[in-house]
Scaffold this active site. Structure first.
Site, PDB file in Angstrom:
ATOM      1  N   GLU A 170      44.506  29.137  29.684  1.00 47.45           N
ATOM      2  CA  GLU A 170      44.044  29.725  28.431  1.00 47.45           C
ATOM      3  C   GLU A 170      45.087  30.744  27.948  1.00 47.45           C
ATOM      4  OE1 GLU A 170      39.832  31.198  26.587  1.00 47.45           O
ATOM      5  OE2 GLU A 170      40.463  32.173  28.419  1.00 47.45           O
ATOM      6  N   GLY A 304      41.929  39.683  34.061  1.00 45.73           N
ATOM      7  CA  GLY A 304      40.914  40.050  35.052  1.00 45.73           C
ATOM      8  C   GLY A 304      40.387  38.849  35.801  1.00 45.73           C
ATOM      9  N   ALA A 305      40.122  37.762  35.061  1.00 43.85           N
ATOM     10  CA  ALA A 305      39.565  36.547  35.658  1.00 43.85           C
ATOM     11  C   ALA A 305      39.633  35.438  34.620  1.00 43.85           C
ATOM     12  CB  ALA A 305      38.117  36.781  36.095  1.00 43.85           C
ATOM     13  N   ASN A 308      37.775  28.803  34.341  1.00 46.35           N
ATOM     14  CA  ASN A 308      37.986  27.363  34.548  1.00 46.35           C
ATOM     15  C   ASN A 308      36.714  26.728  35.103  1.00 46.35           C
ATOM     16  OD1 ASN A 308      40.930  27.989  34.251  1.00 46.35           O
ATOM     17  ND2 ASN A 308      40.624  28.867  36.285  1.00 46.35           N
ATOM     18  N   GLU A 341      32.344  35.463  34.053  1.00 46.31           N
ATOM     19  CA  GLU A 341      32.945  34.125  34.210  1.00 46.31           C
ATOM     20  C   GLU A 341      31.882  33.042  34.381  1.00 46.31           C
ATOM     21  OE1 GLU A 341      35.912  34.133  33.311  1.00 46.31           O
ATOM     22  OE2 GLU A 341      36.055  36.312  33.494  1.00 46.31           O
TER      23      GLU A 341
END
Length: 938
Positions: A170, A304-305, A308, A341
């Site tokens: 991304e 940060g994260a 997916n 997430e």
């Protein structure tokens, strides 16, 4: 060849005319790397062809740090064409063929690196409705940056450096890992195979189906085919990670992966992921569609994260937790990032924005769901105490003329990267919270479930969300709903009309919310009470000296208010520039924007602020902690736009000596500390020390009441860390004495003595003031495997007075061997906030600009965070000139057009205006309110 390419250039556009070039564009045919005209002139891909399925085989070599691969893409041809245009970036492409019913045919390849595009040219027409496949072989180096398919490493406790390869696609980086249609609307299924050495493992979005032994001792892992998804969600990792696993009550296998020596720090994240995935599964009433969800802690990770699908990736500090060494804020942070997430598995992955202009549909929702989910699953974390801070952060950038609408046109990769900012995340979350409060939590939940069910595996725009939140009790909506939905609508039907505060014709969600998403900024509502009459007006809140920039803005504002006569929350939808409300009786005070559930500021004209200041002084608990925090924020921000005098804001701050609620206390610091930070850079020592003395005195009783332990709720513990750190940095004698004693004891024990976690930052900061203490901290930083300890030591080392150490830290973070380059933005910003380091940080940023934009990427949050973090407390025309001169020397390729540069100029100009106007007032006010003598040392 030229005439053929002109024909091909026209044939690639759909017959609908949606993407036909105008005549000027048709004349400016881009040129491919071989000198031939390139048959497509747009940054966005044509819609003549869509991918259906990717067969992808990747072979990364962790010794030579490169990779090879082959991809076979099944195509859906929507219009007759002879060209396939797709993305590839910085890779060698070879052996490109078309697979059709007639057999295998070679395709000619043209490359246009400016747009990261390939054109595959067929000698025969690809016919609409028929199925074709293209196959491409490719090779590239593993990226040196933190995106694409990139190399990473970690050092074991014995000093061995081990390599890993992982992905971060991304927003526009899948094209650097394999040729693909790298736009979110081109959803497809992916079947992935990864070749590796036996000493490594490979993981990807889906479970492994089988492993095949290859000649030469290599292994090839075959992964199950994914659901239909966008390219930016594809992920794979080759490493020597270990994992721990559990299964949710819905039967999903959850695994957490980490480097072998840190696998014992994964238990908390594993339990949190199980609990949160089960929560979302039930809340959204849509089963998580994959058989597994992996969470991987990556040693080198920029953001940060990343969400997916089926393989979420995190910084090690965002996932690893040690119950004995991690703090309350670590627990809060890790839980929030996992909640974020996992929310994306529905908001973003299952339902994806059509294009990056509506990124907020992903990120605003995921940020908002952090708080909704944790409020229910982890009530002990008290996340509500922290939500308001997100809205204040968003308002900081949204009050500049360089801000952008939540939904705003973007095209090139730099503009797309810039969308990952406080407006998309935090403002997005805050306007969703306002809408939830406006509609009711039950109605809002029903509407978003309807949205997710209606658009599963599809792409959406803003209006799809608003339609789903409208008429939720219509017969069509009830057909889509569930039992809870039916019960809610039946209950609402039984209620009398008088219980609804808006009429049905008023509830046009799209019209209301378009005013919040399609125009930048936010409103300032001015309230003037005259007897029972409340006069209301709205304007854009904008930090500028050009009043024309505030014209032409109008919001539909869901106002809430309470009064001295009634704690009931009253509601009113302000649709016009001005309006009038009538109270049932005269009141002593009125407070608008109850709990600051709305994304707007309020100015109390006439005697309004006086009555609020009086209330806070004599009975501050008549208002909630969030209400008090919003008043502090509003009044100080109103000073910057000339609506309120500084002495009024400072008069209000006096009540803070009685405050103990975390959001109000931290907001008090947040408004007062920047005042002396401006002075630190202007050689105003006397006034600076007066201001520092005032703040310490204001919070002295609260500071002195803090226990040097880990007791209390999460909010109390986070506040304790904050207060003790501030007190020690500000040389509050009892704090410095205690921290010095504890640091010496900890050092004498060679770091083995157990310190209460919440006080370690205060202790480390005092220790870092001497060369010996700093060196000891660095040695512990270098050797500890505890990620939260490492993070706190790193932060403490940046607060030192020792300039040579500050410079060395920045240099080492850039090199990336003893300190990770992923931490460079934090180090540079922390040094920039240090009164002994602010000039060092700017000089370092300027000297290494070209290296850093290559490493972190143009437009990225990391770059804007560094620039704004280093410069946002400058307030002299000399520094503004120096910064302008540097950025004026850049080209667009090196960042001259980035939004954060304009934000930097505006922020410094605002600081200059503020200081010129208010420093004389501040000096007079402080002289009048000289702080009392310090207490005796405790």
């Amino acid at each position: 060849m030229f005439p053929l390419l002109l024909v091909l250039f026209v044939s690639i556009y759909p017959s609908s005319g949606a993407q036909l070039p105008n005549q000027d564009q048709a004349k400016q045919i881009p040129v491919a790397t071989n000198g031939e005209p390139f048959p497509w002139d747009r940054m966005r891909l044509p819609v003549t062809i869509s991918p259906l399925h990717y067969d992808l085989t990747i072979h990364p070599n962790l010794t030579s740090l490169d990779f090879t691969g082959v991809v076979r893409i099944s195509l859906d041809v929507k219009e007759d064409t002879s060209i396939v245009v797709l993305h590839a970036k910085q890779m060698h492409i070879s052996n490109v063929v078309l697979l059709a019913a007639e057999g295998v045919r070679p395709l000619r390849v043209l490359e246009y690196p400016r747009f990261h595009q390939l054109a595959l040219l067929s000698e025969s027409v690809l016919t609409k409705g028929r199925k074709y496949e293209v196959q491409l072989e490719f090779a590239a180096n593993l990226s040196d940056s933190f995106h694409g398919f990139y190399k990473g490493s970690y050092r074991t406790s014995s000093g061995e450096v081990r390599a890993i390869a992982s992905t971060q696609f991304e927003a526009t980086f899948a094209r650097g890992a394999f040729p693909c249609f790298d736009e979110p609307a081109f959803k497809a299924n992916f079947t992935i195979r990864i070749m590796r050495e036996p000493r490594h493992i490979a993981i990807s979005n889906m479970p492994k189906v089988k492993t095949v032994e290859l000649p030469g001792g290599l292994l090839e892992d075959h992964f199950d085919t994914t659901v239909k998804m966008s390219t930016y969600l594809v992920a794979y990792i080759v490493s020597d990670f270990l994992s721990v696993s559990k299964t949710t009550k819905h039967g999903v296998k959850i695994s957490v992966y980490a480097v072998p020596e840190k696998i014992d720090q994964t238990a908390f994240a594993l339990d949190a992921a199980v609990k949160l995935l089960d929560f979302y599964d039930d809340y959204f009433d849509i089963p998580y569609p994959l058989p597994k969800q992996d969470l991987a802690a990556i040693p080198d990770f920029q953001s940060g994260a990343m969400e997916n699908w089926g393989l979420t990736t995190y910084r090690e500090t965002g996932l690893l937790f040690d119950p004995d060494k991690s703090s309350a804020s670590d627990k809060l942070g890790i839980t929030k990032v996992i909640a974020h997430e996992l929310a994306h598995q529905w908001f973003g992955n299952l339902v994806t924005m059509e294009w990056w202009n509506d990124l907020w549909l992903n990120e605003g929702f995921a940020k908002f769901m952090e708080f909704i989910s944790l409020d229910i699953t982890y009530p002990e974390l008290h996340v509500d105490d922290f939500f308001l801070g997100k809205c204040f952060e968003a308002m900081e950038v949204d009050s500049l003329s360089s801000s952008h609408p939540v939904s705003t046109p973007v095209e090139n990769p730099t503009q797309i990267q810039e969308m990952f900012d406080d407006v998309s995340y935090d403002k997005g979350a805050c306007i969703l919270n306002m809408l939830r409060d406006f509609l009711s939590p039950e109605a809002f939940e029903i509407g978003i479930i309807r949205y997710l069910k209606r658009y599963s595996y599809q792409n959406t725009v803003n209006s799809h969300l608003w339609e789903s939140l409208t008429d939720i009790c219509s017969s069509d909506a009830l057909d889509e709903g569930r039992l809870k939905h039916t019960e809610f609508c039946s209950k609402r039907k039984l209620q009398s009309g008088s219980s609804k505060w808006y009429s049905d014709d008023e509830l046009d969600v799209k019209t209301i919310m378009d005013t919040w998403t399609l125009q930048e900024g936010f409103p300032l509502v001015t309230v003037e009470v005259k007897g029972r009459e409340v006069r209301l007006s709205q304007e854009r809140f904008l930090r500028t000296d050009d009043p024309s920039l505030t014209e032409g803005f109008l919001w539909q504002i869901p106002l809430t208010y309470m009064t001295s006569a009634s704690s009931t929350v009253h509601r009113f939808l302000l649709k016009t520039k001005t309006d009038v409300l009538y109270l049932p009786e005269e009141v002593d005070w009125v407070k608008f924007n109850v709990n600051m559930s709305g994304y707007y500021m309020v100015h109390y004209a006439g005697e309004g602020w006086s009555s609020i200041i009086k209330l806070l002084q004599y009975n501050h608990t008549a208002l909630s902690g969030n209400d008090r925090a919003s008043l502090i924020q509003n009044v100080f921000q109103l000073v910057s736009v000339g609506k309120v005098r500084l002495d009024t804001a400072l008069d209000l701050s006096l009540y803070l000596s009685k405050e103990s609620q975390i959001m109000a206390v931290t907001q008090g610091f947040g408004e007062l500390v920047p005042l002396y930070k401006l002075m630190e850079k202007r050689d105003m020592t006397v006034l600076e020390n007066q201001m520092k003395g005032y703040i310490v005195d204001l919070f002295r009783d609260l500071i002195d009441r803090q226990e040097w332990s880990d007791s209390g709720s999460v909010s109390e513990r986070v506040l304790r860390s904050y207060l003790l750190l501030f007190a020690c940095v500000r040389n509050h004698p009892p704090c410095v004495a205690k921290a010095t004693k504890l640091f010496n004891q900890w050092k004498d024990s060679d770091g083995t003595m157990s310190l209460p976690v919440d006080i370690t930052m205060a202790v480390f900061v005092i220790g870092a003031r001497t060369p010996e203490g700093w060196d000891f901290l660095f040695e512990k930083y270098r050797t500890t495997l505890q990620m939260s300890v490492k993070s706190r030591i790193k932060s403490a080392m940046t607060v030192t007075y020792l300039k040579d150490k500050l410079k060395w830290m920045m240099e080492q973070s850039l090199i990336g061997e003893v300190m990770k380059t992923q931490d460079l933005p934090d180090v540079v910003v922390s040094v920039g906030r240090n009164p002994h380091g602010y000039k060092l940080a700017w000089d370092f940023l300027r000297a290494n600009w070209h290296t850093m934009i290559k490493k972190f990427d143009l437009g990225s949050h990391s770059v804007s965070y560094m620039l704004l973090g280093v410069t946002n407390q400058y307030s002299t025309r000399e520094m503004l000139h120096e910064i302008r001169s540097f950025f004026d020397s850049l080209t667009e390729e090196t960042g001259s057009k980035m939004r954060c540069i304009q934000q930097t100029y505006e922020t410094i100009e605002d600081n200059i205006r503020w200081t010129d106007t208010n420093f004389p007032l501040l000096e007079a006010w402080l002289n009048k309110h000289q702080h009392r003598p310090p207490h005796e040392d405790l």
